[in-house]
Write a protein that holds these residues in place. Structure first.
Motif, mmCIF file in Angstrom:
data_model
loop_
_atom_site.group_PDB
_atom_site.id
_atom_site.type_symbol
_atom_site.label_atom_id
_atom_site.label_comp_id
_atom_site.label_asym_id
_atom_site.label_seq_id
_atom_site.Cartn_x
_atom_site.Cartn_y
_atom_site.Cartn_z
ATOM 1 N N ASN A 311 0.803 -1.227 0.000
ATOM 2 C CA ASN A 311 0.000 0.000 0.000
ATOM 3 C C ASN A 311 0.834 1.274 0.000
ATOM 4 N N GLU A 312 2.157 1.153 -0.090
ATOM 5 C CA GLU A 312 2.994 2.350 -0.144
ATOM 6 C C GLU A 312 2.835 3.017 -1.510
ATOM 7 N N GLN A 313 2.633 4.307 -1.514
ATOM 8 C CA GLN A 313 2.496 5.045 -2.757
ATOM 9 C C GLN A 313 3.875 5.426 -3.279
ATOM 10 N N VAL A 314 4.077 5.273 -4.590
ATOM 11 C CA VAL A 314 5.336 5.676 -5.205
ATOM 12 C C VAL A 314 5.288 7.174 -5.419
ATOM 13 N N THR A 315 6.058 7.910 -4.648
ATOM 14 C CA THR A 315 6.061 9.369 -4.724
ATOM 15 C C THR A 315 7.482 9.864 -4.875
ATOM 16 N N GLU A 316 7.601 11.125 -5.201
ATOM 17 C CA GLU A 316 8.918 11.727 -5.404
ATOM 18 C C GLU A 316 9.450 12.247 -4.076
ATOM 19 N N LYS A 317 9.486 11.351 -3.101
ATOM 20 C CA LYS A 317 9.916 11.743 -1.766
ATOM 21 C C LYS A 317 11.431 11.569 -1.653
ATOM 22 N N GLU A 318 11.972 12.108 -0.574
ATOM 23 C CA GLU A 318 13.397 11.960 -0.334
ATOM 24 C C GLU A 318 13.703 10.487 -0.030
ATOM 25 N N GLN A 319 14.661 9.931 -0.751
ATOM 26 C CA GLN A 319 15.034 8.550 -0.544
ATOM 27 C C GLN A 319 16.547 8.422 -0.614
ATOM 28 N N ASP A 320 17.041 7.370 -0.016
ATOM 29 C CA ASP A 320 18.463 7.085 -0.051
ATOM 30 C C ASP A 320 18.737 6.247 -1.291
ATOM 31 N N THR A 321 18.818 6.895 -2.442
ATOM 32 C CA THR A 321 18.982 6.191 -3.704
ATOM 33 C C THR A 321 20.197 6.735 -4.450
ATOM 34 N N VAL A 322 20.602 6.020 -5.492
ATOM 35 C CA VAL A 322 21.708 6.466 -6.330
ATOM 36 C C VAL A 322 21.430 7.862 -6.893
ATOM 37 N N ILE A 323 20.220 8.066 -7.404
ATOM 38 C CA ILE A 323 19.894 9.354 -8.011
ATOM 39 C C ILE A 323 19.920 10.455 -6.969
ATOM 40 N N ASP A 324 19.380 10.217 -5.769
ATOM 41 C CA ASP A 324 19.424 11.229 -4.721
ATOM 42 C C ASP A 324 20.866 11.574 -4.357
ATOM 43 N N GLY A 325 21.716 10.549 -4.306
ATOM 44 C CA GLY A 325 23.123 10.810 -4.007
ATOM 45 C C GLY A 325 23.785 11.668 -5.066
ATOM 46 N N LEU A 326 23.500 11.373 -6.335
ATOM 47 C CA LEU A 326 24.088 12.163 -7.419
ATOM 48 C C LEU A 326 23.564 13.597 -7.407
ATOM 49 N N LEU A 327 22.275 13.758 -7.121
ATOM 50 C CA LEU A 327 21.719 15.112 -7.043
ATOM 51 C C LEU A 327 22.386 15.906 -5.914
ATOM 52 N N SER A 328 22.686 15.247 -4.816
ATOM 53 C CA SER A 328 23.369 15.934 -3.713
ATOM 54 C C SER A 328 24.754 16.402 -4.134
ATOM 55 N N TRP A 329 25.472 15.564 -4.868
ATOM 56 C CA TRP A 329 26.784 15.972 -5.348
ATOM 57 C C TRP A 329 26.669 17.101 -6.366
ATOM 58 N N MET A 330 25.664 17.039 -7.226
ATOM 59 C CA MET A 330 25.462 18.106 -8.197
ATOM 60 C C MET A 330 25.182 19.441 -7.513
ATOM 61 N N GLN A 331 24.509 19.396 -6.377
ATOM 62 C CA GLN A 331 24.208 20.628 -5.648
ATOM 63 C C GLN A 331 25.464 21.319 -5.123
ATOM 64 N N GLN A 332 26.574 20.560 -5.054
ATOM 65 C CA GLN A 332 27.822 21.151 -4.586
ATOM 66 C C GLN A 332 28.639 21.754 -5.727
ATOM 67 N N ALA A 333 28.131 21.650 -6.952
ATOM 68 C CA ALA A 333 28.858 22.202 -8.102
ATOM 69 C C ALA A 333 29.017 23.714 -7.943
ATOM 70 N N ARG A 334 30.170 24.208 -8.368
ATOM 71 C CA ARG A 334 30.442 25.648 -8.293
ATOM 72 C C ARG A 334 30.428 26.310 -9.665
ATOM 73 N N GLN A 335 30.758 25.540 -10.695
ATOM 74 C CA GLN A 335 30.914 26.165 -12.009
ATOM 75 C C GLN A 335 30.113 25.475 -13.110
ATOM 76 N N ASP A 336 30.248 24.154 -13.226
ATOM 77 C CA ASP A 336 29.762 23.491 -14.434
ATOM 78 C C ASP A 336 29.306 22.073 -14.132
ATOM 79 N N VAL A 337 28.168 21.685 -14.693
ATOM 80 C CA VAL A 337 27.698 20.302 -14.635
ATOM 81 C C VAL A 337 27.347 19.862 -16.050
ATOM 82 N N LEU A 338 27.935 18.759 -16.470
ATOM 83 C CA LEU A 338 27.709 18.206 -17.800
ATOM 84 C C LEU A 338 27.013 16.867 -17.623
ATOM 85 N N ILE A 339 25.816 16.733 -18.178
ATOM 86 C CA ILE A 339 24.967 15.557 -17.954
ATOM 87 C C ILE A 339 24.723 14.830 -19.270
#
Length: 529
Positions: A311-339
């Motif tokens: 019964n858990e709903q799939v939502t865009e909540k905060e999770q301990d996932t690979v993508i969340d980890g990468l987004l956290s690292w991207m937030q520390q970028a100072r100049q440039d992010v190439l995706i």
């Protein structure tokens, strides 16, 4: 994924309802298939790092003078090196081979690689193969015959019940368990003797090794040697020993596979493409392959991500996932992010992340597929919803073109008569010093539903190598998207001097495909694409 998005995962609501009715009718005739209740899963783990092997000794000899804790890395940026590196690990393994993939296709190049795997098992190497179960139907079901080779163990992850002659019928028969079967194991690792390993975007198949007749993937892997490989092995062990990993003999017998094979041969007997086998490269020279030594971390989703609570709903909540980890690292970028992301469906939360980065003055460049080069056209629908907003916030958006302009895209896939390219690499380069290479796309499916793996490497040299390859594609083989100053519509702008033109509609895509996607787009939720 292409990997190819799961058929069930791409269903619109209307399709799901229609197929649900069909499934009820189907089950009335076929009965309700189910997975076995009691399964013997003997626990096994990687060999200890101190166990002596030639591959382990090679790492030690190459690490002389290297900072403790550093591992060696090499980009696997061509189809030939993708095959030759895996062949080298297979041929030189002495104790163990651990192979984990979302898809393994039964085609000439893969069959040849698996021949080397069987030879490794014959000389005493313990082989473990862990495969997501979704695509193991039809001819691809024959990959499961590896489970009956002496010295080889094979398990299927998160399996679907039912017969394997038809993927569509098997999916239909599993709609009563829809929430479970849409969660797939997307991880990709290839490990020899717990000393050398490969991870990245590629599955195993002709299209990943440059030998498919219609369309091949532009992809990226990374070869790793040293301590980080122990983390890769630990990740493999967690999935291998998980309750969702079913030994093949608990799902199908060797005789049943033979019946499937014989039926397929009677229906159609495709000739063995001996030219593909003849053109396959020799094993990579690991002793002389240039390595870049750097610190790294392995980001891996937990197997439990694929079994959400009832019964858990799939939502865009905060999770301990690979993508969340990468987004956290991207937030520390100072100049440039190439995706680089073949399927880019950011969703509202990721859009907030990107907007915050732009507000700090971070340059963001994104390379993804055009509609014509995308092997999963419905995924393009979710991405297309965000294009104009991305451009307005200052994101530099690029779409790769298919190499053959005359090969119009149809709703059922690539037309025949030649070769084209589809972007499949998944990379992020942050400030020219931190690079991520793995199985993940920047989309809600990778974030919320599939399990993923990524190597995060702190190296200016490796980041520079990857950036140059990406920028070459931006300069020569991709459109840059702009907004027309007059009406605000999208414009696809070809690079200066390119041998292809600007466009005002989805370039190289057929009118029929554009119409169908326009009609289906509103019905397709982002997280299902």
């Amino acid at each position: 994924m292409s990997e190819v998005f799961s058929k069930v995962a791409r269903l619109t609501v209307r399709h799901a309802l229609m197929l649900g009715v069909m499934a009820i009718a189907l089950l009335a005739f076929t009965g309700c298939a189910s997975l076995p209740d009691y399964v013997d899963r003997p626990v096994s783990t990687a060999i200890k790092p101190e166990v002596a092997t030639s591959l382990g000794d090679l790492v030690k000899s190459r690490r002389q003078g290297v900072r403790p804790g550093y591992s060696g890395f090499a980009l696997i940026d061509s189809a030939d090196s993708a095959y030759s590196s895996r062949l080298a690990l297979t041929e030189q393994a002495e104790k163990t081979l651990d192979i984990q993939y979302y898809a393994i296709h039964s085609d000439p190049s893969t069959r040849e690689l698996l021949r080397a795997v069987r030879q490794a098992a014959a000389r005493g190497v313990r082989v473990r193969i862990l495969l997501d179960d979704f695509h193991s139907t039809g001819e691809n079901a024959q990959i499961m015959r590896m489970a009956f080779v002496p010295g080889v163990e094979m398990r299927m992850f998160n399996p679907l019940p039912g017969r394997r002659g038809s993927g569509t019928l098997r999916a239909l028969g599993s709609l009563n368990d829809f929430m479970r079967i849409q969660h797939r194991m997307h991880n990709k690792v290839y490990i020899a003797d717990n000393a050398w390993g490969i991870t990245g975007g590629r599955n195993l198949g002709d299209a990943y090794f440059g030998h498919a007749q219609e369309s091949n993937f532009i992809d990226m892997d990374v070869l790793a040697a040293g301590p980080i490989v122990q983390d890769m092995s630990a990740s493999f062990d967690r999935y291998w020993n998980d309750k969702l990993a079913y030994p093949v003999p608990s799902l199908i017998t060797a005789d049943e596979l033979k019946v499937l094979r014989d039926a397929a041969r009677q229906a159609e007997a495709p000739p063995v493409d001996r030219k593909v086998v003849a053109d396959l490269p020799a094993a990579m020279d690991l002793k002389n392959e240039p390595l870049i030594w750097a610190s790294a971390a392995l980001l891996v989703d937990k197997p439990a991500k694929l079994v959400p609570e009832e019964n858990e709903q799939v939502t865009e909540k905060e999770q301990d996932t690979v993508i969340d980890g990468l987004l956290s690292w991207m937030q520390q970028a100072r100049q440039d992010v190439l995706i680089v992301s073949p399927y880019f469906v950011p969703g509202p939360k990721m859009m907030e992340f990107l907007a915050a980065m732009r507000a700090r003055g971070v340059r963001i460049r994104i390379l993804t597929n055009s509609l014509a080069s995308n092997d999963a056209p419905l995924a393009h629908v979710g991405y297309a919803r965000y294009r104009q907003d991305l451009i307005k916030m200052g994101v530099e958006l690029h779409e790769m073109r298919a190499l053959q302009r005359e090969m119009a895209r149809t709703v059922f896939g690539s037309s025949g008569g030649g070769s084209k390219a589809s972007l499949h690499a998944k990379m992020i380069v942050i400030d020219g010093r931190l690079i991520s290479i793995g199985s993940m796309n920047l989309d809600l499916r990778s974030q919320l539903q599939n399990s993923e793996v990524a190597l995060l490497i702190r190296s200016r040299a490796l980041s520079s190598q990857a950036s140059k390859l990406i920028e070459q594609t931006l300069d020569e083989g991709a459109w840059k998207l702009k907004l027309n100053e007059g009406d605000g519509d999208l414009v696809w702008q070809a690079p200066p001097g390119a041998d292809f033109d600007d466009a005002r509609t989805e370039p190289d895509a057929s009118r029929m495909l554009r119409l169908i996607l326009w009609l289906l787009g509103p019905l397709a939720p982002d997280e299902m694409l």
